[in-house]
Design an enzyme around this catalytic site. Structure first.
Site, PDB file in Angstrom:
ATOM      1  CG  ASP A 181      13.576  -3.025  -5.952  1.00  0.00           C
ATOM      2  OD1 ASP A 181      13.275  -3.308  -7.130  1.00  0.00           O
ATOM      3  OD2 ASP A 181      14.491  -3.577  -5.318  1.00  0.00           O
ATOM      4  CG  LEU A 182       7.407   2.934  -6.120  1.00  0.00           C
ATOM      5  CD1 LEU A 182       8.057   4.291  -6.301  1.00  0.00           C
ATOM      6  CD2 LEU A 182       6.139   2.822  -6.950  1.00  0.00           C
ATOM      7  CG  ASP A 183       6.973   3.723  -2.308  1.00  0.00           C
ATOM      8  OD1 ASP A 183       7.648   4.756  -2.361  1.00  0.00           O
ATOM      9  OD2 ASP A 183       5.791   3.664  -2.721  1.00  0.00           O
ATOM     10  CD  GLU A 184       9.725  -3.106  -1.419  1.00  0.00           C
ATOM     11  OE1 GLU A 184      10.351  -3.354  -0.366  1.00  0.00           O
ATOM     12  OE2 GLU A 184       8.616  -3.599  -1.676  1.00  0.00           O
TER      13      GLU A 184
END
Length: 285
Positions: free
Chosen positions: A226-229
């Site tokens: 999950d991008l930037d998570e």
């Protein structure tokens, strides 16, 4: 007489007697406990322990693990034992913006970060000169939609070949695939040029400027699909004002990014970061 130094990291369901069992086992082996940190997450009932142990004589990792086996079996501990005298190897990935990479290299040079850079990997040629000056192997691997999987296979092979324990995305402006993110979960640290969870994705400083924020920051986190998570390790903010341009925000952000990434890497390499689902427990010295 030679001595040994180990970092113990333990995670388990919280129960009575864990600390007593671990300290007793280390005392029986003649260890001196130089540092001990613990945390009980009441929401999940998870217990986390980090302990630095000094042994007056040469003691193997296997011997330490054997001494702790009764406690491991009794409390179902997830145990990691790491040799504190061993210098970990890292791979730094960078694109065109090299400020975070340069700060890491400087902190290694002056001894604040104890690590060996096994390689610098980039999808641009810009960092080659610095790598050559520092005597670090440089790998120029351009990435596009057709060769991304191939280049990530090369990265995985490089990690295996060099024995690297950590991949650092020092403003590496490529999104890693889910497969690679999962394969090296907990082994990839990214610096996001914003104070997550706000302003994700591209040009976060420009987004912040458009919203008229009064604080900007940077976030170092583990990479997940999950991008930037991913779980956050370290953050920092700095005050800005209405009189500053978006470019001023970017310039201010560069300094914050460099500091935050270096601290996150230091915490990780010293075994101070423990994963707690999508969060982290960070035992700051």
């Amino acid at each position: 007489m030679s001595s040994s130094s180990y970092i113990l990291r333990i995670a388990c369901d919280d129960q009575r007697g864990i600390v007593a069992a671990v300290t007793s086992a280390m005392s029986a082996r003649g260890a001196n406990i130089a540092e001990s940190n613990q945390f009980w997450d009441r929401q999940t009932n998870k217990f986390f322990l980090r302990m630095a142990c000094l042994f007056p004589e040469q003691t193997s990792k296997d011997a330490v693990e054997l001494a702790l086996k009764p406690a491991v079996d009794r409390f179902d501990l997830k145990l990691k034992v790491e040799d504190q005298t061993r210098r970990p190897r890292i791979v730094i990935m960078v694109s065109k913006f090299d400020h975070a990479m340069l700060h890491l290299l400087y902190q290694i040079k002056v001894g604040w970060l104890d690590a060996e850079v096994a390689a610098i990997v980039s999808n641009h040629e810009d960092a080659r000169k610095v790598a050559e000056q520092e005597g670090i192997p440089f790998h120029y691997w351009p990435v596009n939609k057709d060769n991304k999987a191939e280049q990530e296979d090369r990265l995985a092979a490089l990690v295996q070949e060099t024995g690297a324990e950590l991949i650092i995305l020092a403003r590496y402006m490529q999104v890693l695939t889910n497969e690679l993110s999962n394969r090296f979960y907990g082994m990839i640290i990214n610096i996001h040029h914003s104070f997550l969870p706000s302003f994700k994705g591209a040009k976060p400083y420009h987004q912040a400027h458009e919203r008229g924020v009064k604080l900007i920051g940077a976030t170092a986190h583990y990479v997940t699909p999950d991008l930037d998570e991913g779980p956050i390790i370290e953050q920092e903010t700095e005050r800005v004002s209405h009189s500053m341009s978006a470019e001023d925000f970017v310039a201010t952000g560069r300094d914050i990014e460099s500091r935050v990434l270096a601290r996150a890497v230091k915490f990780h390499l010293e075994g101070r970061v423990m994963l707690n689902d999508n969060r982290t427990v960070v035992f700051i010295p």
